[in-house]
Scaffold this active site. Structure first.
Site, PDB file in Angstrom:
ATOM      1  N   LYS A 217       7.161 -64.647  -7.163  1.00 50.67           N
ATOM      2  CA  LYS A 217       6.784 -64.678  -8.669  1.00 50.67           C
ATOM      3  C   LYS A 217       7.292 -66.062  -9.301  1.00 50.67           C
ATOM      4  O   LYS A 217       6.813 -66.973  -8.739  1.00 50.67           O
ATOM      5  CB  LYS A 217       7.344 -63.442  -9.481  1.00 50.67           C
ATOM      6  CG  LYS A 217       6.708 -62.232  -9.050  1.00 50.67           C
ATOM      7  CD  LYS A 217       7.028 -61.418  -8.094  1.00 50.67           C
ATOM      8  CE  LYS A 217       6.683 -59.973  -8.267  1.00 50.67           C
ATOM      9  NZ  LYS A 217       7.256 -59.489  -6.871  1.00 50.67           N
TER      10      LYS A 217
ATOM     11  N   ARG B 271      -0.291 -49.009 -13.812  1.00 48.47           N
ATOM     12  CA  ARG B 271       1.284 -48.859 -14.152  1.00 48.47           C
ATOM     13  C   ARG B 271       1.429 -47.928 -15.020  1.00 48.47           C
ATOM     14  O   ARG B 271       1.685 -48.148 -16.229  1.00 48.47           O
ATOM     15  CB  ARG B 271       1.563 -50.315 -14.812  1.00 48.47           C
ATOM     16  CG  ARG B 271       1.536 -51.472 -13.962  1.00 48.47           C
ATOM     17  CD  ARG B 271       2.602 -51.571 -12.811  1.00 48.47           C
ATOM     18  NE  ARG B 271       2.715 -50.771 -11.550  1.00 48.47           N
ATOM     19  CZ  ARG B 271       3.486 -51.218 -10.378  1.00 48.47           C
ATOM     20  NH1 ARG B 271       3.969 -52.365 -10.271  1.00 48.47           N
ATOM     21  NH2 ARG B 271       3.298 -50.401  -9.629  1.00 48.47           N
TER      22      ARG B 271
HETATM   23  N1  F0G Z   1      11.380 -56.661  -9.278  1.00 52.19           N
HETATM   24  C1  F0G Z   1      10.196 -56.813 -10.100  1.00 52.19           C
HETATM   25  C2  F0G Z   1      10.548 -57.039 -11.551  1.00 52.19           C
HETATM   26  C3  F0G Z   1       9.279 -57.102  -9.507  1.00 52.19           C
HETATM   27  O1  F0G Z   1       8.150 -56.963 -10.345  1.00 52.19           O
HETATM   28  C4  F0G Z   1       8.851 -56.882  -8.043  1.00 52.19           C
HETATM   29  C5  F0G Z   1       7.769 -56.841  -7.263  1.00 52.19           C
HETATM   30  C6  F0G Z   1      10.062 -56.437  -7.167  1.00 52.19           C
HETATM   31  C7  F0G Z   1      11.487 -56.807  -7.980  1.00 52.19           C
HETATM   32  C8  F0G Z   1       9.977 -56.434  -5.709  1.00 52.19           C
HETATM   33  O2  F0G Z   1       9.875 -57.722  -5.204  1.00 52.19           O
HETATM   34  O3  F0G Z   1       7.438 -57.430  -4.195  1.00 52.19           O
HETATM   35  O4  F0G Z   1       8.973 -59.368  -3.419  1.00 52.19           O
HETATM   36  O5  F0G Z   1       9.594 -56.783  -2.869  1.00 52.19           O
HETATM   37  N2  F0G Z   1       6.468 -56.806  -8.071  1.00 52.19           N
HETATM   38  C9  F0G Z   1       5.205 -57.001  -7.566  1.00 52.19           C
HETATM   39  C10 F0G Z   1       4.314 -56.881  -8.619  1.00 52.19           C
HETATM   40  C11 F0G Z   1       4.822 -55.982  -6.234  1.00 52.19           C
HETATM   41  O6  F0G Z   1       3.113 -56.953  -8.424  1.00 52.19           O
HETATM   42  O7  F0G Z   1       4.757 -56.662  -9.821  1.00 52.19           O
HETATM   43  P1  F0G Z   1       8.862 -57.906  -3.712  1.00 52.19           P
END
Ligand code: F0G
Length: 473
Positions: free
Chosen positions: A271, A395
């Site tokens: 991200k 969501r």
């Molecule tokens: N924490 C948050 C706040 C996230 O949004 C995500 C992943 C993760 C941890 C996990 O990270 O995917 O690299 O293993 N979010 C993605 C989303 C999948 O679309 O919001 P990751």
């Protein structure tokens, strides 16, 4: 408490427009497939946007995760990959970038965020412990539960109200936390799971005042705070815009200060950090580091690559530096605000204030006639794809899963459809097309029926569940 309305980008810059701090050097063609093809694709995907082929998608707002455009410097960095099994020079560059910009002492690389969540959960949670946090995230909570912990939501109540104007809806409610400590005892609290921004609440930020007060409370009981830093840079933008005393501070300084009130962080570098794959865990406690560094060799790879190629670590180190530049953050969040402002102007119900990485459509207000066990947010994601090939994600009830004790759906207060904006990928014209599609789906909302779930996997069901449309009358 009254809050001033968030400043629009136009207000911040007077009448002058802002523009992206980059120009386009390479393009990837995209096309909208016909309505007929979209209908067939949606049915074949079981009305789950995760199961679509990306070739059938026109504008892909499924996630801002791993979908960023890398810069020319990052692409050049790929050529500097040192693929030595041990001691790659790119790891030391990455370690230095995390230490310099986030301020933590010890760094463990992982293949992505959930790899780091796994390590920290296993390192610090003992079975039966409680993990308070500012709203759950799907993979984070699952790793906490798999390690034997129980997640308890201590976010402020305003976060559960999609229309509440609080500017820092990610804040921890210190009274709720105090009551929990009194109830279970400080020694039963594994750590505070603090996310900035809060994805499931709509990308809502935590204020600097809140993290400072949280630190003071936790210090009284010797409780550690670990930060989900996945979108912390975007959180810093909101502090800069809305919190007294931060208007003239650079994002990088705000980030360093915020992290200084926490004991460590896990990161989905896919991200904020502007790469397509990667993650890290960083802590200040040598004992926790030792445990995590030992476990990473079991689950991810050696402690100097953790599941990433050397070239990935190089691109990540460069991405960290680019991600904290003020002009980047302003245009990144600015694009999200642009889309949100358009939809608000047209009366479409969205989570407000607008968050940092995505627009969250409020499916309960969008489809008041569809009950939550007919999955209004899942329905809305499917309808958007059918209208113009725009892909978002549910969501709400599907993402929240079932209560492990009762086996019932969790029925979260927030039933949202997320349109996540990849970083540095789409233009304002794409945002206009998206807004018009949302409006078209909104205009025919009362003729829309819900879905029923026909296949439900055991873990993280939203990724692979399948649905069928309920019959039209
Ligand atoms: N924490 C948050 C706040 C996230 O949004 C995500 C992943 C993760 C941890 C996990 O990270 O995917 O690299 O293993 N979010 C993605 C989303 C999948 O679309 O919001 P990751």
């Amino acid at each position: 408490m009254n809050h001033p309305a968030p400043k629009t980008i136009g207000q911040q810059y007077g009448r002058r427009s802002w523009a992206e701090p980059w120009k386009i050097k390479m393009v990837e063609p995209i096309e909208m497939v016909s309505h007929d093809v979209r209908e067939k694709a949606m049915a074949a995907a079981g009305y789950n946007t995760f199961l679509l082929r990306s070739d059938d998608v026109y504008i892909d707002l499924l996630t801002d995760s791993g979908t960023s455009a890398m810069s020319d410097r990052q692409w050049a960095g790929l050529m500097l990959g040192d693929e030595s099994y041990a001691g790659s020079r790119n790891f030391y560059h990455l370690e230095d970038a995390v230490q310099s910009y986030y301020g933590y002492q010890y760094v463990v690389p992982t293949h992505q965020g959930r790899g780091a969540e796994h390590l920290i959960s296993k390192a610090v949670i003992r079975p039966g412990m409680v993990v308070p946090g500012n709203m759950y995230f799907t993979t984070t909570r699952l790793h906490q539960e798999l390690a034997g912990g129980r997640f308890v939501d201590v976010i402020i109540d305003e976060a559960h109200d999609p229309a509440d104007p609080h500017l820092f809806k990610g804040n921890v409610d210190l009274d709720k936390l105090q009551a929990l400590i009194d109830d279970v005892g400080a020694e039963q609290i594994a750590y505070i799971s603090l996310a900035g921004t809060v994805n499931m609440a709509g990308g809502q930020p935590v204020s600097m005042a809140n993290v400072k007060a949280l630190r003071a409370l936790c210090d009284r009981y010797g409780i550690r705070i670990y930060l989900d830093a996945t979108r912390m840079v975007e959180n810093c933008y909101f502090i800069q815009q809305h919190e007294d005393g931060y208007a003239d501070k650079p994002i990088a300084a705000i980030l360093k200060e915020f992290c200084s009130y926490t004991d460590g962080a896990w990161m989905s570098a896919k991200k904020d950090n502007l790469v397509n794959i990667g993650g890290w865990l960083a802590v200040n406690d040598e004992e926790v580091f030792d445990l995590a560094r030992n476990m990473v060799v079991v689950y991810e790879g050696l402690h100097t690559y953790g599941g990433m190629a050397g070239r990935d670590m190089e691109a990540l180190a460069i991405g960290i530096e680019e991600s904290v530049q003020d002009d980047h953050v302003c245009s990144r969040v600015g694009q999200v605000l642009y889309l949100g402002d358009l939809l608000t102007e047209w009366g479409v119900p969205i989570v407000t204030p607008i968050g940092g990485h995505a627009i969250f459509l409020d499916a309960k207000r969008f489809y008041p006639h569809i009950p939550q066990d007919q999955f209004p947010a899942q329905t809305l994601a499917a309808e958007l794809y059918l209208d113009a090939g725009v892909r978002g994600m549910e969501r709400g009830n599907v993402s929240a899963g079932r209560d492990p004790e009762t086996g019932d759906h969790r029925y979260p207060a927030l039933e949202l459809t997320r349109l996540a904006i990849p970083r540095r990928v789409y233009t304002q014209a794409h945002m206009d097309v998206v807004a018009e599609s949302v409006k078209a789906v909104y205009d025919k909302r009362l003729q829309t029926k819900g879905l029923r779930m026909v296949y439900e996997p055991q873990y993280l069901r939203f990724f692979q569940a399948r649905f069928e449309p309920l019959e039209l009358d």
